[in-house]
Write an enzyme that holds these catalytic residues in place. Sequence first.
Site, PDB file in Angstrom:
ATOM      1  N   PHE A   1      -1.175   6.297 -23.351  1.00 32.08           N
ATOM      2  CA  PHE A   1      -0.788   5.113 -22.583  1.00 32.08           C
ATOM      3  C   PHE A   1      -0.945   3.822 -23.381  1.00 32.08           C
ATOM      4  O   PHE A   1      -1.291   2.782 -22.827  1.00 32.08           O
ATOM      5  CB  PHE A   1      -1.574   5.043 -21.265  1.00 32.08           C
ATOM      6  CG  PHE A   1      -1.143   6.087 -20.262  1.00 32.08           C
ATOM      7  CD1 PHE A   1      -0.211   5.793 -19.287  1.00 32.08           C
ATOM      8  CD2 PHE A   1      -1.660   7.369 -20.326  1.00 32.08           C
ATOM      9  CE1 PHE A   1       0.206   6.758 -18.387  1.00 32.08           C
ATOM     10  CE2 PHE A   1      -1.255   8.344 -19.437  1.00 32.08           C
ATOM     11  CZ  PHE A   1      -0.314   8.030 -18.453  1.00 32.08           C
TER      12      PHE A   1
ATOM     13  N   GLY B   1       6.655  -0.961 -24.017  1.00 32.85           N
ATOM     14  CA  GLY B   1       7.973  -0.638 -23.478  1.00 32.85           C
ATOM     15  C   GLY B   1       8.438  -1.693 -22.499  1.00 32.85           C
ATOM     16  O   GLY B   1       7.993  -2.848 -22.535  1.00 32.85           O
TER      17      GLY B   1
ATOM     18  N   CYS C   1       3.320   5.561  -8.084  1.00 33.32           N
ATOM     19  CA  CYS C   1       1.851   5.499  -8.135  1.00 33.32           C
ATOM     20  C   CYS C   1       1.313   4.190  -8.685  1.00 33.32           C
ATOM     21  O   CYS C   1       0.636   3.442  -7.973  1.00 33.32           O
ATOM     22  CB  CYS C   1       1.324   6.669  -8.971  1.00 33.32           C
ATOM     23  SG  CYS C   1       1.634   8.295  -8.227  1.00 33.32           S
TER      24      CYS C   1
END
Length: 461
Positions: free
Chosen positions: A259, A263, A270
């Site tokens: 993670f 981007g 979620c």
Amino acid sequence: MNITIIGTGYVGLVTGACLAEFGNHVFCLDVDQRKIDILNSGEIPIHEPGLDEMVARNREAGRLTFSTDVAASVQHGEIQFIAVGTPPDEDGSADLQYVLAAARNIGKHMTSFKVVVDKSTVPVGSADKVRHEIQSQLSARHSLLKFSVVSNPEFLKEGAAIEDFVRPDRIVIGCEDSREGDQARELMRKLYAPFNRNHDRTLWMDVRSAEFTKYAANAMLATRISFMNELAGLAETVGADIEAVRRGVGSDPRIGYSFLYAGCGYGGSCFPKDVRALERAAREYDQELLILRAVEAVNNKQKRILGKKIVARFGENLSRRHFAVWGLAFKPNTDDMREATSRLLLHELVQRGATVAVYDPAAMEEAKRTLAQDFLDSPEALSRVRFCDSPEETLDGADALAIVTEWKTFRSPDFDQIRSKLRNPVIFDGRNLFEPDVMAEAGFEYHGIGRPMPGSQGAAL
């Protein structure tokens, strides 16, 4: 064991299929007759790799049943999983109406001891509300039946949910400190025994800590994403490469690589919902989660980064421009369009007058349905979006290509074909799939996230 799953959405269907795969007899309940009819016809209403085969295999073996019969579902399972949706309310808090309705049905129809498991993502204290609803129904019936409410949050990644369920990193279970809680613990231990054969992955804790763990995990992951996205903006300005930075930072074992990819923002069902719900829960106790407020703000800004880059390159007025967009789902290996970055990008482009050709390997039908809702008040704008049958088809006559979702099929394209089809050899890569120097050598003007264009210099510090 006899298991009931209340709710056949993403979490409920994956949970039910996987538990049936391990030999349990699973009754999947949903109040949506259309969804149950789809499942009983052998089709799957969601896209999840391997799920259709697993459902078909267990239906044929008689271990998996789909029905709208509430009373039968309560009678079937000694363990009742509540896996219904908890959509965000207007103030950002989790809406528990479906969870509490399921609890009331259990209390209304139960005739023996039940373990009621909150599988849905719910705020801290929700188990108390579930317990109250069940007990109210039992009291109205003058029943002395016992039950226990357990928290067992899911940690399923869309696109890899089956693997996550059958080979979990951890199984979080929160039980009450009572005689009924001890009974629930033994039933849950028995249910998850096949998943603990190599080593025990179960983390036992109190109910409130289990509820909190789910929100804390998602908030941490969202924070890592927004942290890297914010650094990516600075990296572009100073001439650093965020991918090199990611490797340098991730090599620290205290941090790791997961993670840390810059981007065009996170989406899905979620992270956005859970970050808002946790922040809202804190305000109920007169506390501020300043970091999470920033996480959400950064993500909202980042989801518009591709549109901003396109406008900076082609101008404010895009009425004579045509763009190709690869990827619509919020992430690969799913058709989920909830809070997808593509929705904001398409809105930005068509509102500025552009036409757009789009393609996604799995989300085309869901995208048509979702975008029809997004453009409900301006159907003429939606008419400027063309849905294509292949990524190559989107390129015909396009001024530039924008990549929104990192599907594997987009990672090794025919660059000669792309360059020949585009009116301008320009690519806006929202997921940093390619290397800037390689793209420059191939004759492209390449705009990544946090990656300087070859030959460019950052601002002086």
